[in-house]
Design a protein around this motif. Structure first.
Motif, mmCIF file in Angstrom:
data_model
loop_
_atom_site.group_PDB
_atom_site.id
_atom_site.type_symbol
_atom_site.label_atom_id
_atom_site.label_comp_id
_atom_site.label_asym_id
_atom_site.label_seq_id
_atom_site.Cartn_x
_atom_site.Cartn_y
_atom_site.Cartn_z
ATOM 1 N N GLN A 138 57.287 35.362 41.673
ATOM 2 C CA GLN A 138 57.498 35.605 43.098
ATOM 3 C C GLN A 138 57.891 37.056 43.362
ATOM 4 O OE1 GLN A 138 59.887 32.740 45.187
ATOM 5 N NE2 GLN A 138 58.785 30.988 44.365
ATOM 6 N N THR A 139 58.648 37.648 42.444
ATOM 7 C CA THR A 139 59.026 39.052 42.599
ATOM 8 C C THR A 139 57.791 39.955 42.556
ATOM 9 O OG1 THR A 139 61.196 38.685 41.591
ATOM 10 C CG2 THR A 139 60.373 40.954 41.628
ATOM 11 N N ILE A 140 56.889 39.669 41.626
ATOM 12 C CA ILE A 140 55.663 40.459 41.512
ATOM 13 C C ILE A 140 54.819 40.327 42.770
ATOM 14 C CG2 ILE A 140 53.451 40.637 40.302
ATOM 15 C CD1 ILE A 140 54.954 39.849 37.734
ATOM 16 N N VAL A 141 54.641 39.087 43.255
ATOM 17 C CA VAL A 141 53.813 38.856 44.433
ATOM 18 C C VAL A 141 54.411 39.543 45.655
ATOM 19 C CG1 VAL A 141 52.998 37.090 46.052
ATOM 20 C CG2 VAL A 141 52.803 36.707 43.594
ATOM 21 N N ARG A 142 55.705 39.427 45.837
ATOM 22 C CA ARG A 142 56.349 40.021 47.010
ATOM 23 C C ARG A 142 56.287 41.549 47.000
ATOM 24 N NH1 ARG A 142 60.410 35.499 46.507
ATOM 25 N NH2 ARG A 142 60.133 34.201 48.362
ATOM 26 N N CYS A 143 56.100 42.144 45.814
ATOM 27 C CA CYS A 143 56.005 43.591 45.717
ATOM 28 C C CYS A 143 54.616 44.110 46.091
ATOM 29 C CB CYS A 143 56.354 44.052 44.299
ATOM 30 S SG CYS A 143 58.113 43.956 43.911
ATOM 31 N N LEU A 144 53.642 43.223 46.159
ATOM 32 C CA LEU A 144 52.291 43.630 46.538
ATOM 33 C C LEU A 144 52.255 43.979 48.021
ATOM 34 C CD1 LEU A 144 50.238 40.857 44.688
ATOM 35 C CD2 LEU A 144 50.492 43.250 43.990
ATOM 36 N N PRO A 145 51.370 44.889 48.431
ATOM 37 C CA PRO A 145 51.241 45.204 49.862
ATOM 38 C C PRO A 145 50.896 43.950 50.665
ATOM 39 C CG PRO A 145 50.068 46.811 48.525
ATOM 40 C CD PRO A 145 50.484 45.717 47.595
ATOM 41 N N LEU A 146 51.382 43.892 51.898
ATOM 42 C CA LEU A 146 51.141 42.731 52.750
ATOM 43 C C LEU A 146 49.644 42.474 52.912
ATOM 44 C CD1 LEU A 146 52.209 40.518 54.629
ATOM 45 C CD2 LEU A 146 52.284 42.215 56.472
ATOM 46 N N SER A 147 48.865 43.512 53.078
ATOM 47 C CA SER A 147 47.414 43.352 53.242
ATOM 48 C C SER A 147 46.786 42.721 52.012
ATOM 49 C CB SER A 147 46.767 44.704 53.527
ATOM 50 O OG SER A 147 47.018 45.621 52.466
ATOM 51 N N THR A 148 47.280 43.073 50.839
ATOM 52 C CA THR A 148 46.762 42.498 49.588
ATOM 53 C C THR A 148 47.089 41.018 49.508
ATOM 54 O OG1 THR A 148 47.014 44.604 48.431
ATOM 55 C CG2 THR A 148 46.846 42.627 47.073
ATOM 56 N N LYS A 150 47.636 38.983 51.999
ATOM 57 C CA LYS A 150 46.827 38.254 52.987
ATOM 58 C C LYS A 150 45.401 38.069 52.477
ATOM 59 C CE LYS A 150 49.296 39.291 57.273
ATOM 60 N NZ LYS A 150 49.194 39.832 58.651
ATOM 61 N N ASN A 151 44.871 39.061 51.820
ATOM 62 C CA ASN A 151 43.530 38.956 51.272
ATOM 63 C C ASN A 151 43.480 37.916 50.156
ATOM 64 O OD1 ASN A 151 40.761 39.841 51.097
ATOM 65 N ND2 ASN A 151 41.314 40.891 49.195
ATOM 66 N N MET A 152 44.505 37.881 49.326
ATOM 67 C CA MET A 152 44.596 36.870 48.267
ATOM 68 C C MET A 152 44.638 35.465 48.860
ATOM 69 S SD MET A 152 47.383 38.766 45.771
ATOM 70 C CE MET A 152 47.691 37.274 44.820
ATOM 71 N N ALA A 153 45.392 35.304 49.954
ATOM 72 C CA ALA A 153 45.496 34.000 50.610
ATOM 73 C C ALA A 153 44.147 33.574 51.184
ATOM 74 C CB ALA A 153 46.549 34.047 51.718
ATOM 75 N N ARG A 154 43.435 34.516 51.789
ATOM 76 C CA ARG A 154 42.109 34.194 52.354
ATOM 77 C C ARG A 154 41.139 33.756 51.258
ATOM 78 N NH1 ARG A 154 43.315 38.485 56.076
ATOM 79 N NH2 ARG A 154 42.539 40.044 54.594
ATOM 80 N N LYS A 155 41.153 34.446 50.137
ATOM 81 C CA LYS A 155 40.266 34.094 49.037
ATOM 82 C C LYS A 155 40.612 32.726 48.465
ATOM 83 C CE LYS A 155 39.060 38.770 47.521
ATOM 84 N NZ LYS A 155 39.134 39.770 46.407
ATOM 85 N N TYR A 156 41.904 32.449 48.364
ATOM 86 C CA TYR A 156 42.328 31.152 47.844
ATOM 87 C C TYR A 156 41.890 30.017 48.770
ATOM 88 C CZ TYR A 156 45.297 27.261 46.484
ATOM 89 O OH TYR A 156 45.743 26.020 46.107
ATOM 90 N N ARG A 157 42.056 30.224 50.077
ATOM 91 C CA ARG A 157 41.663 29.201 51.048
ATOM 92 C C ARG A 157 40.164 28.959 51.007
ATOM 93 N NH1 ARG A 157 43.444 30.824 56.712
ATOM 94 N NH2 ARG A 157 42.796 28.699 57.211
ATOM 95 N N ALA A 158 39.386 30.016 50.845
ATOM 96 C CA ALA A 158 37.936 29.882 50.757
ATOM 97 C C ALA A 158 37.539 29.117 49.506
ATOM 98 C CB ALA A 158 37.284 31.262 50.759
ATOM 99 N N LYS A 159 38.247 29.379 48.416
ATOM 100 C CA LYS A 159 37.972 28.687 47.165
ATOM 101 C C LYS A 159 38.272 27.203 47.287
ATOM 102 C CE LYS A 159 39.289 28.716 42.268
ATOM 103 N NZ LYS A 159 40.158 29.378 41.244
#
Length: 242
Positions: A138-148, A150-159
């Protein structure tokens, strides 16, 4: 006295019908209750409490109104919104609870939870759950840029959307009965309330050498779904989309 339980709304901007149904519930039903418990997957996905999207901020504002008017709000994270934390909870006037919480429900000791931890036969998910709930991940994920994020979430939802609904056998997607009994006996309780499986029902079982019940909350994909509990009993109720 009255208490409501909801779960698995999967709120997202793309489903205005679900959002409208929930906001109607907030205006017309929730103010009647002394407590409202939200048992996970409230949002379709959650990228972090720093999300400045108007949609999630508006939801927080509506919840805050309910809280300010006297209904106590409690939240347990689900498998979609497990990154939701204290910052957003404060904006919404909610109290965050641990994955498993024991409450006094009008004299009955009840175990409440999202329910994903009960699906122990889904080995693939349980492996991901263990990793995603760890502090380092969770620490690693939270350190990622917000845009990144959101893009990861979109890809996961599409999958996920590409998968057939029955891509796993029912016995894997549903709870493991022995895990339910184990949890009830661990907390010396005869009542469990959870969501996650999207199979609303009331199950009779035995735990601690006595009769027990497991109440499963419904999802909000086709209609609103909530559990109403008073001193006189409980009802699983639906609210149609307008």
């Amino acid at each position: 006295m009255l208490t409501y339980f909801i779960a698995d709304l999967h709120l997202t901007q793309e489903r205005e019908d679900i959002t409208d149904c929930f906001l109607s519930f907030l205006r017309n039903e929730a103010p009647k209750a002394e407590k409202l418990y939200i048992l996970g997957d409230f949002f379709e996905f959650w990228v972090g409490d720093d999300d400045d999207d108007k949609f999630v901020l508006d939801i927080a504002a509506q919840l805050k109104v309910l809280s300010a008017n006297g209904t106590d709000l409690f939240f347990i994270v689900g498998n979609r919104d497990f990154l939701l934390g204290k910052k957003y909870a404060k904006k919404a006037g909610m109290t965050l609870l641990p994955d498993i919480q024991v409450i006094d429900l009008y004299g009955t000791k009840a175990v409440i939870m999202h329910g994903d931890s009960l699906c122990t036969n889904d080995l693939e998910y349980m492996k991901f759950r263990k990793k995603s709930r760890s502090w380092w991940w969770q620490t690693i994920v939270r350190c990622l840029p917000l845009s990144t994020r959101k893009n990861m979430a979109r890809k996961y939802r599409a999958k996920v959307a590409m998968r057939p609904e029955n891509h796993k056998p029912q016995e894997i997607m549903d709870v493991t009965p022995i895990e339910v009994v184990k949890t009830l006996e661990q907390y010396n309780s005869q009542l469990m309330i959870h969501g996650h499986t999207h199979r609303p029902d009331v199950h009779q079982l035995s735990a601690n050498g006595k009769d027990a019940q497991r109440i499963v909350l419904g999802d909000w994909y086709e209609q609103g779904s909530y559990l109403k509990v008073t001193e006189n009993g409980f009802e699983l109720l639906n609210q149609t989309f307008e």
